[in-house]
Design a protein around this motif. Sequence first.
Motif, PDB file in Angstrom:
ATOM      1  N   ASN A   1       0.914  -1.157   0.000  1.00 23.19           N
ATOM      2  CA  ASN A   1       0.000   0.000   0.000  1.00 23.19           C
ATOM      3  C   ASN A   1       0.948   1.199   0.000  1.00 23.19           C
ATOM      4  OD1 ASN A   1      -2.628   1.085   2.362  1.00 23.19           O
ATOM      5  ND2 ASN A   1      -2.395   1.499   0.203  1.00 23.19           N
TER       6      ASN A   1
ATOM      7  N   GLU B   1     -10.576  -0.108  -1.866  1.00 21.46           N
ATOM      8  CA  GLU B   1     -10.518   1.135  -1.093  1.00 21.46           C
ATOM      9  C   GLU B   1     -11.292   2.280  -1.742  1.00 21.46           C
ATOM     10  OE1 GLU B   1      -6.993   2.679   0.613  1.00 21.46           O
ATOM     11  OE2 GLU B   1      -6.125   0.692   0.905  1.00 21.46           O
TER      12      GLU B   1
ATOM     13  N   GLY C   1      -4.488  -0.938   6.162  1.00 18.99           N
ATOM     14  CA  GLY C   1      -4.316  -1.042   7.618  1.00 18.99           C
ATOM     15  C   GLY C   1      -5.620  -0.911   8.380  1.00 18.99           C
ATOM     16  N   THR C   2      -6.402   0.134   8.045  1.00 19.83           N
ATOM     17  CA  THR C   2      -7.693   0.259   8.727  1.00 19.83           C
ATOM     18  C   THR C   2      -8.595  -0.917   8.334  1.00 19.83           C
ATOM     19  OG1 THR C   2      -8.383   1.754   6.953  1.00 19.83           O
ATOM     20  CG2 THR C   2      -7.663   2.783   9.020  1.00 19.83           C
TER      21      THR C   2
HETATM   22  N1  LIG Z   1      -8.861   4.862   0.965  1.00 11.89           N
HETATM   23  C1  LIG Z   1      -9.151   5.033   2.339  1.00 11.89           C
HETATM   24  C2  LIG Z   1      -8.043   5.671   3.114  1.00 11.89           C
HETATM   25  C3  LIG Z   1      -6.767   4.874   3.117  1.00 11.89           C
HETATM   26  C4  LIG Z   1      -6.810   3.608   3.983  1.00 11.89           C
HETATM   27  C5  LIG Z   1      -5.467   2.937   4.005  1.00 11.89           C
HETATM   28  N2  LIG Z   1      -5.035   2.296   2.846  1.00 11.89           N
HETATM   29  C6  LIG Z   1      -5.160   2.154   5.260  1.00 11.89           C
HETATM   30  O1  LIG Z   1      -4.110   1.492   5.283  1.00 11.89           O
HETATM   31  O2  LIG Z   1      -5.892   2.250   6.240  1.00 11.89           O
HETATM   32  C7  LIG Z   1     -10.427   5.870   2.535  1.00 11.89           C
HETATM   33  O3  LIG Z   1     -10.711   6.782   1.731  1.00 11.89           O
HETATM   34  O4  LIG Z   1     -11.129   5.631   3.512  1.00 11.89           O
END
Ligand SMILES: N[C@@H](CCC[C@H](N)C(=O)O)C(=O)O
Length: 277
Positions: free
Chosen positions: A11, A211, A221-222
Motif C-alpha cells: 500500500n 478502497e 491497515g484500517t
Molecule cells: N482509501 C481510504 C483511506 C486509506 C486507507 C489505508 N489504505 C489504510 O491502510 O488504512 C479511505 O478513503 O477511507
Amino acid sequence: MKFTKMTGLGNDFIVLENLENKELEYDVLARKLCDRHFGIGGDGLLIVEPSGIADIKMRIINSDGSEAEMCGNGARCFAKYVYENGIVSKGKMSVETLSGIVMPELIFEDDVVDKVRVHMGNPIFRPDLIPVKTDKNQFVEETIKIDGKTYIVTSLLVGVPHTVIFVNSIDENIIVNVGPLIEKLQIFPRGTNVDFVKVEDENNITVRTWERGAGLTLACGTGACASAVASALTNRTMRNVYVHFKKGDLYIEWTSDNNIYLTGKAEKVFTGDIDIV
Ligand SMILES: N[C@@H](CCC[C@H](N)C(=O)O)C(=O)O
C-alpha cells in the motif's frame, strides 16, 4: 518538489512535507503524482503538516484526489518518515488526523525502524457516525443486495468507514466488480471501503480491500483492523489475529478495553525531486 515514496505491504504512498502550511492543491497534486503511468505512482499522498494539538499532523489524500480521515498503513509509514527525517524525535508520538489522534510507536531492529505499532483507538458501530443509513442501532451481519445478489455485511468506523464481507475464497474479479458498487451505495453517504475476508482459523484471516478513492490495493491497515474486529465480534476468530495480505502480514490486537493496535512493517522505497507543471 522533494518527495519520498514509502510502502506498507505494497500500500504505497508519496510523502510530501508542508510544514509551512503553504496553500497547495492537494487534490490536484494527488491525481498527478499518484498516476502510475505519468506520475510517481501511489495509492495516496501523505502530507506532513504542523499540529497545534499533537507532535505532528498527517493528511491523507487518496489517488483520486479525495481526502480520507485516517490511514493505517499510512500512519506507520508517516511515523517512520517523520522520525528518520528529524521532524519528530520521539519513538512514541502523537499524530493528529482528521479522525482524531493516533499514537504510533516505533519498533527498532539493529537501530533501524523495522515495524510500527499504532494505537488506533476504538471501533465505532454507531450508524450515524460510520455513516450508514439504517433504522437499526448497528449494521452488523445485515443484508444488502447488489445486482440481484445478496451479501451479508458488517459496517464499522475505524477512522474511516469499512464494510466487511466474509467469503469462502478471495476472488479479485469479484472484488473489482462488486467493491465499487458497494463503495458508492446510497446507504453510505460518505462511501465505504470494502473488505473481503477469508477466515483461515481462529488466529488468521486473509483480506483484500477495495478502497474508497483508490480501488483495489495490496493491503489496507484500517481494513485489517475492521476485518479483525468484525471477525471476533461475530465469533469467527479470537480478538488478536494475523491478517494476511498479498505481500505480507499485519498483527491486530483488539483489547478487552476496546482498543485496537495495528502492528506491521513500514518501508522507504526511494526519494526524489519532481517538477510540478
Ligand atoms: N482509501 C481510504 C483511506 C486509506 C486507507 C489505508 N489504505 C489504510 O491502510 O488504512 C479511505 O478513503 O477511507
